[in-house]
Scaffold this motif. Structure first.
Motif, PDB file in Angstrom:
ATOM      1  N   GLU A  89       0.843  -1.186   0.000  1.00  0.00           N
ATOM      2  CA  GLU A  89       0.000   0.000   0.000  1.00  0.00           C
ATOM      3  C   GLU A  89       0.885   1.245   0.000  1.00  0.00           C
ATOM      4  OE1 GLU A  89      -2.983   0.111   3.015  1.00  0.00           O
ATOM      5  OE2 GLU A  89      -3.486  -1.999   2.752  1.00  0.00           O
ATOM      6  N   TYR A  90       0.556   2.199  -0.861  1.00  0.00           N
ATOM      7  CA  TYR A  90       1.261   3.470  -0.919  1.00  0.00           C
ATOM      8  C   TYR A  90       0.305   4.569  -0.485  1.00  0.00           C
ATOM      9  CZ  TYR A  90       4.699   1.000  -3.694  1.00  0.00           C
ATOM     10  OH  TYR A  90       5.657   0.120  -4.112  1.00  0.00           O
ATOM     11  N   TYR A  91       0.875   5.599   0.110  1.00  0.00           N
ATOM     12  CA  TYR A  91       0.049   6.725   0.501  1.00  0.00           C
ATOM     13  C   TYR A  91       0.843   8.011   0.326  1.00  0.00           C
ATOM     14  CZ  TYR A  91       2.734   6.749   4.819  1.00  0.00           C
ATOM     15  OH  TYR A  91       3.752   6.805   5.721  1.00  0.00           O
ATOM     16  N   TYR A  92       0.149   9.093   0.220  1.00  0.00           N
ATOM     17  CA  TYR A  92       0.761  10.401   0.075  1.00  0.00           C
ATOM     18  C   TYR A  92       0.538  11.173   1.358  1.00  0.00           C
ATOM     19  CZ  TYR A  92       1.581  15.128  -1.597  1.00  0.00           C
ATOM     20  OH  TYR A  92       2.051  16.394  -1.743  1.00  0.00           O
ATOM     21  N   ASP A  93       1.614  11.640   1.947  1.00  0.00           N
ATOM     22  CA  ASP A  93       1.543  12.369   3.211  1.00  0.00           C
ATOM     23  C   ASP A  93       1.645  13.862   2.914  1.00  0.00           C
ATOM     24  OD1 ASP A  93       1.512  13.093   5.827  1.00  0.00           O
ATOM     25  OD2 ASP A  93       3.495  12.319   6.314  1.00  0.00           O
ATOM     26  N   ASP A  94       0.531  14.535   2.952  1.00  0.00           N
ATOM     27  CA  ASP A  94       0.502  15.962   2.625  1.00  0.00           C
ATOM     28  C   ASP A  94       0.439  16.774   3.918  1.00  0.00           C
ATOM     29  OD1 ASP A  94       0.341  18.346   1.315  1.00  0.00           O
ATOM     30  OD2 ASP A  94      -1.774  18.175   0.819  1.00  0.00           O
ATOM     31  N   ARG A  95       1.620  17.018   4.492  1.00  0.00           N
ATOM     32  CA  ARG A  95       1.675  17.773   5.741  1.00  0.00           C
ATOM     33  C   ARG A  95       2.023  19.224   5.449  1.00  0.00           C
ATOM     34  NH1 ARG A  95       6.084  15.708   8.938  1.00  0.00           N
ATOM     35  NH2 ARG A  95       6.922  15.097   6.948  1.00  0.00           N
ATOM     36  N   THR A  96       1.423  20.120   6.166  1.00  0.00           N
ATOM     37  CA  THR A  96       1.750  21.529   5.994  1.00  0.00           C
ATOM     38  C   THR A  96       2.615  22.044   7.142  1.00  0.00           C
ATOM     39  OG1 THR A  96      -0.338  22.119   7.052  1.00  0.00           O
ATOM     40  CG2 THR A  96      -0.308  22.025   4.646  1.00  0.00           C
ATOM     41  N   GLU A  97       2.633  21.325   8.246  1.00  0.00           N
ATOM     42  CA  GLU A  97       3.456  21.744   9.381  1.00  0.00           C
ATOM     43  C   GLU A  97       4.618  20.784   9.570  1.00  0.00           C
ATOM     44  OE1 GLU A  97       1.470  22.694  12.996  1.00  0.00           O
ATOM     45  OE2 GLU A  97      -0.268  23.500  11.952  1.00  0.00           O
ATOM     46  N   LYS A  98       5.747  21.322  10.024  1.00  0.00           N
ATOM     47  CA  LYS A  98       6.939  20.499  10.235  1.00  0.00           C
ATOM     48  C   LYS A  98       6.823  19.734  11.547  1.00  0.00           C
ATOM     49  CE  LYS A  98       9.826  23.549   7.637  1.00  0.00           C
ATOM     50  NZ  LYS A  98      10.341  24.853   7.648  1.00  0.00           N
ATOM     51  N   SER A  99       7.374  18.525  11.542  1.00  0.00           N
ATOM     52  CA  SER A  99       7.385  17.727  12.762  1.00  0.00           C
ATOM     53  C   SER A  99       8.456  18.289  13.707  1.00  0.00           C
ATOM     54  CB  SER A  99       7.677  16.259  12.446  1.00  0.00           C
ATOM     55  OG  SER A  99       9.014  16.133  12.012  1.00  0.00           O
ATOM     56  N   LYS A 100       8.472  17.785  14.927  1.00  0.00           N
ATOM     57  CA  LYS A 100       9.449  18.221  15.918  1.00  0.00           C
ATOM     58  C   LYS A 100      10.869  17.946  15.421  1.00  0.00           C
ATOM     59  CE  LYS A 100      10.845  17.336  20.667  1.00  0.00           C
ATOM     60  NZ  LYS A 100      10.627  16.532  21.864  1.00  0.00           N
ATOM     61  N   ASN A 101      11.098  16.763  14.840  1.00  0.00           N
ATOM     62  CA  ASN A 101      12.429  16.408  14.330  1.00  0.00           C
ATOM     63  C   ASN A 101      12.837  17.301  13.153  1.00  0.00           C
ATOM     64  OD1 ASN A 101      12.748  14.415  16.226  1.00  0.00           O
ATOM     65  ND2 ASN A 101      12.000  12.796  14.895  1.00  0.00           N
ATOM     66  N   GLU A 102      11.885  17.623  12.283  1.00  0.00           N
ATOM     67  CA  GLU A 102      12.188  18.506  11.156  1.00  0.00           C
ATOM     68  C   GLU A 102      12.559  19.912  11.633  1.00  0.00           C
ATOM     69  OE1 GLU A 102       9.493  16.626   7.570  1.00  0.00           O
ATOM     70  OE2 GLU A 102       8.511  17.885   9.062  1.00  0.00           O
ATOM     71  N   LYS A 103      11.889  20.399  12.662  1.00  0.00           N
ATOM     72  CA  LYS A 103      12.210  21.726  13.210  1.00  0.00           C
ATOM     73  C   LYS A 103      13.615  21.733  13.816  1.00  0.00           C
ATOM     74  CE  LYS A 103       7.470  23.096  14.156  1.00  0.00           C
ATOM     75  NZ  LYS A 103       6.451  23.333  15.171  1.00  0.00           N
ATOM     76  N   ILE A 104      13.971  20.666  14.527  1.00  0.00           N
ATOM     77  CA  ILE A 104      15.309  20.560  15.115  1.00  0.00           C
ATOM     78  C   ILE A 104      16.368  20.504  14.018  1.00  0.00           C
ATOM     79  CG2 ILE A 104      16.843  19.043  16.435  1.00  0.00           C
ATOM     80  CD1 ILE A 104      14.360  18.304  18.145  1.00  0.00           C
ATOM     81  N   ALA A 105      16.107  19.721  12.969  1.00  0.00           N
ATOM     82  CA  ALA A 105      17.059  19.609  11.853  1.00  0.00           C
ATOM     83  C   ALA A 105      17.240  20.959  11.162  1.00  0.00           C
ATOM     84  CB  ALA A 105      16.569  18.564  10.851  1.00  0.00           C
ATOM     85  N   GLU A 106      16.165  21.718  11.008  1.00  0.00           N
ATOM     86  CA  GLU A 106      16.262  23.031  10.374  1.00  0.00           C
ATOM     87  C   GLU A 106      17.079  23.994  11.237  1.00  0.00           C
ATOM     88  OE1 GLU A 106      13.079  25.325   7.855  1.00  0.00           O
ATOM     89  OE2 GLU A 106      12.737  25.723   9.990  1.00  0.00           O
ATOM     90  N   GLU A 107      16.878  23.952  12.548  1.00  0.00           N
ATOM     91  CA  GLU A 107      17.661  24.807  13.446  1.00  0.00           C
ATOM     92  C   GLU A 107      19.149  24.475  13.359  1.00  0.00           C
ATOM     93  OE1 GLU A 107      15.997  24.350  17.358  1.00  0.00           O
ATOM     94  OE2 GLU A 107      14.061  25.174  16.735  1.00  0.00           O
ATOM     95  N   GLU A 108      19.468  23.191  13.323  1.00  0.00           N
ATOM     96  CA  GLU A 108      20.866  22.765  13.195  1.00  0.00           C
ATOM     97  C   GLU A 108      21.455  23.218  11.864  1.00  0.00           C
ATOM     98  OE1 GLU A 108      22.894  21.203  15.475  1.00  0.00           O
ATOM     99  OE2 GLU A 108      21.239  21.626  16.840  1.00  0.00           O
ATOM    100  N   TYR A 109      20.656  23.118  10.815  1.00  0.00           N
ATOM    101  CA  TYR A 109      21.093  23.533   9.479  1.00  0.00           C
ATOM    102  C   TYR A 109      21.505  25.011   9.502  1.00  0.00           C
ATOM    103  CZ  TYR A 109      20.457  25.100   4.616  1.00  0.00           C
ATOM    104  OH  TYR A 109      20.604  25.675   3.386  1.00  0.00           O
ATOM    105  N   PHE A 110      20.640  25.861  10.046  1.00  0.00           N
ATOM    106  CA  PHE A 110      20.935  27.294  10.059  1.00  0.00           C
ATOM    107  C   PHE A 110      22.054  27.654  11.028  1.00  0.00           C
ATOM    108  CE2 PHE A 110      16.636  27.656   8.164  1.00  0.00           C
ATOM    109  CZ  PHE A 110      17.025  28.292   7.005  1.00  0.00           C
ATOM    110  N   LYS A 111      22.277  26.807  12.045  1.00  0.00           N
ATOM    111  CA  LYS A 111      23.337  27.082  12.998  1.00  0.00           C
ATOM    112  C   LYS A 111      24.710  26.682  12.439  1.00  0.00           C
ATOM    113  CE  LYS A 111      23.880  24.481  16.612  1.00  0.00           C
ATOM    114  NZ  LYS A 111      23.652  23.738  17.845  1.00  0.00           N
ATOM    115  N   ASP A 112      24.767  25.544  11.743  1.00  0.00           N
ATOM    116  CA  ASP A 112      26.050  24.985  11.312  1.00  0.00           C
ATOM    117  C   ASP A 112      26.499  25.366   9.907  1.00  0.00           C
ATOM    118  OD1 ASP A 112      26.232  23.750  13.736  1.00  0.00           O
ATOM    119  OD2 ASP A 112      25.446  21.840  13.032  1.00  0.00           O
ATOM    120  N   ILE A 113      25.573  25.631   9.016  1.00  0.00           N
ATOM    121  CA  ILE A 113      25.914  25.910   7.615  1.00  0.00           C
ATOM    122  C   ILE A 113      26.282  27.383   7.461  1.00  0.00           C
ATOM    123  CG2 ILE A 113      25.019  25.876   5.247  1.00  0.00           C
ATOM    124  CD1 ILE A 113      25.276  23.115   6.392  1.00  0.00           C
ATOM    125  N   PRO A 114      27.360  27.684   6.737  1.00  0.00           N
ATOM    126  CA  PRO A 114      27.720  29.097   6.510  1.00  0.00           C
ATOM    127  C   PRO A 114      26.590  29.861   5.816  1.00  0.00           C
ATOM    128  CG  PRO A 114      29.481  27.628   5.784  1.00  0.00           C
ATOM    129  CD  PRO A 114      28.313  26.766   6.145  1.00  0.00           C
TER     130      PRO A 114
END
Length: 156
Positions: free
Chosen positions: A29-54
């Motif tokens: 079975e396949y499904y499409y996950d259409d989320r408009t809000e970021k999960s907790k892990n995605e928010k943490i990953a984005e914060e790390e991205y902006f902190k570590d990347i020049p």
């Protein structure tokens, strides 16, 4: 036409039903996950991205990152959308001209580039690609490549 042995027909029928049932269990079975809000892990990953990347590598989902090959444009000035410009070194002691980055908002939809000695070019943004590599092809031609991930470069 009369069948000689009903046991064989019944046996054959049961085998066919068993095969069909096992195929049903193997289906995926396949499904499409259409989320408009970021999960907790995605928010943490984005914060790390902006902190570590020049800063020059950072982009959001609303941006496209243009990568200009320094060796292709050495000693020239590239004009972007008739307002911004990037000036490239004409001489490099190391022989490495590097890569210059320019972040552009996707709402612009396309970008116009001008440089001496080349015909102006209009590059459309393609929805699936967030990085556009711009270099030199031959004489008055442009080299343009689209990428989904940030291309890695060594000395250019």
């Amino acid at each position: 036409m009369k069948l000689h042995n009903n046991k064989y027909v019944l046996f054959f029928y049961i085998i066919i039903l068993g095969l069909l049932y096992s195929c049903k269990n193997l289906s995926v079975e396949y499904y499409y996950d259409d989320r408009t809000e970021k999960s907790k892990n995605e928010k943490i990953a984005e914060e790390e991205y902006f902190k570590d990347i020049p800063k020059e590598y950072q982009k959001t989902d609303k941006d496209v990152l243009l990568l200009f090959n320094g060796a292709a444009f050495k000693g020239k000035t590239v004009i972007i959308n008739n307002k911004d410009s990037i000036k490239f070194k004409s001489i490099s002691e190391s022989g490495c001209y590097g890569v210059t980055y320019k972040k552009i908002d996707k709402s612009v939809k396309k970008i116009r580039l001008s440089v001496d000695g080349k015909k102006d070019i209009v590059i459309p943004f393609i929805k699936a690609y967030d990085y556009i590599d711009i270099g030199d092809a031959k004489n008055d031609k442009w080299g343009v490549g689209y990428s989904k991930i940030l291309p890695s470069y060594f000395c250019m």
